[in-house]
Design a protein around this motif. Sequence first.
Motif, PDB file in Angstrom:
ATOM      1  N   MET A   1      43.983  49.399  -0.311  1.00  0.00           N
ATOM      2  CA  MET A   1      44.284  48.077   0.101  1.00  0.00           C
ATOM      3  C   MET A   1      42.912  47.836   0.792  1.00  0.00           C
ATOM      4  N   VAL A   2      42.035  48.300   1.152  1.00  0.00           N
ATOM      5  CA  VAL A   2      40.851  47.777   1.595  1.00  0.00           C
ATOM      6  C   VAL A   2      39.972  47.256   0.389  1.00  0.00           C
ATOM      7  N   ASP A   3      40.148  47.653  -0.903  1.00  0.00           N
ATOM      8  CA  ASP A   3      39.286  47.110  -1.819  1.00  0.00           C
ATOM      9  C   ASP A   3      40.063  45.883  -2.382  1.00  0.00           C
ATOM     10  N   PHE A   4      41.206  45.735  -2.363  1.00  0.00           N
ATOM     11  CA  PHE A   4      42.205  44.643  -2.261  1.00  0.00           C
ATOM     12  C   PHE A   4      41.563  43.343  -1.598  1.00  0.00           C
ATOM     13  N   ILE A   5      41.674  43.881  -0.179  1.00  0.00           N
ATOM     14  CA  ILE A   5      41.119  42.730   0.650  1.00  0.00           C
ATOM     15  C   ILE A   5      39.726  42.208   0.476  1.00  0.00           C
ATOM     16  N   ALA A  17      51.934  43.706  -1.108  1.00  0.00           N
ATOM     17  CA  ALA A  17      53.016  44.346  -1.502  1.00  0.00           C
ATOM     18  C   ALA A  17      53.075  44.475  -2.917  1.00  0.00           C
ATOM     19  N   ALA A  18      53.042  43.537  -3.738  1.00  0.00           N
ATOM     20  CA  ALA A  18      52.890  43.652  -5.217  1.00  0.00           C
ATOM     21  C   ALA A  18      52.023  44.518  -5.787  1.00  0.00           C
ATOM     22  N   PRO A  24      57.076  44.140   1.792  1.00  0.00           N
ATOM     23  CA  PRO A  24      56.268  43.095   2.445  1.00  0.00           C
ATOM     24  C   PRO A  24      55.745  43.725   4.014  1.00  0.00           C
ATOM     25  N   ARG A  25      56.928  44.107   4.459  1.00  0.00           N
ATOM     26  CA  ARG A  25      57.005  44.579   5.987  1.00  0.00           C
ATOM     27  C   ARG A  25      55.900  45.650   6.103  1.00  0.00           C
ATOM     28  N   ALA A  26      55.955  46.846   5.112  1.00  0.00           N
ATOM     29  CA  ALA A  26      54.949  47.903   5.234  1.00  0.00           C
ATOM     30  C   ALA A  26      53.475  47.133   4.855  1.00  0.00           C
ATOM     31  N   ALA A  27      53.457  46.147   4.188  1.00  0.00           N
ATOM     32  CA  ALA A  27      52.143  45.288   3.814  1.00  0.00           C
ATOM     33  C   ALA A  27      51.680  44.765   5.239  1.00  0.00           C
ATOM     34  N   GLN A  28      52.686  44.308   6.093  1.00  0.00           N
ATOM     35  CA  GLN A  28      52.069  43.578   7.271  1.00  0.00           C
ATOM     36  C   GLN A  28      51.707  44.492   8.319  1.00  0.00           C
ATOM     37  N   ASP A  29      52.583  45.841   8.221  1.00  0.00           N
ATOM     38  CA  ASP A  29      52.106  46.948   9.214  1.00  0.00           C
ATOM     39  C   ASP A  29      50.587  47.438   8.722  1.00  0.00           C
ATOM     40  N   MET A  30      50.164  47.362   7.598  1.00  0.00           N
ATOM     41  CA  MET A  30      48.858  48.146   7.074  1.00  0.00           C
ATOM     42  C   MET A  30      47.840  46.925   7.605  1.00  0.00           C
ATOM     43  N   VAL A  31      48.191  45.633   7.564  1.00  0.00           N
ATOM     44  CA  VAL A  31      47.282  44.696   7.860  1.00  0.00           C
ATOM     45  C   VAL A  31      47.035  44.861   9.392  1.00  0.00           C
ATOM     46  N   GLY A  32      48.203  45.032  10.174  1.00  0.00           N
ATOM     47  CA  GLY A  32      47.943  45.467  11.672  1.00  0.00           C
ATOM     48  C   GLY A  32      47.060  46.522  12.075  1.00  0.00           C
TER      49      GLY A  32
END
Length: 51
Positions: A1-5, A17-18, A24-32
Motif C-alpha cells: 500500500m505504501v508503494d501505491f500511495i 481496494a482494487a 473498500p472498508r479494509a482500505a479505509q482502515d489501512m489509510v487510518g
Amino acid sequence: MVDFILARPIASAGMIAAVLGVTPRAAQDMVGELGLREITGRGRYRAWGIL
C-alpha cells in the motif's frame, strides 16, 4: 500500500481496494493506520494523499 500511495498523488478507498484486492472498508482502515491526510474535505467519496 505504501508503494501505491507514493506512486499517486491522490488515492481513494476504491482505488486502493482494487489494487490490493481488499474491501473498500479494509482500505479505509489501512489509510487510518498509516495516518494519511484526507484532502477532499468530504464525508463520502473521500481521497487521501501525502502533502
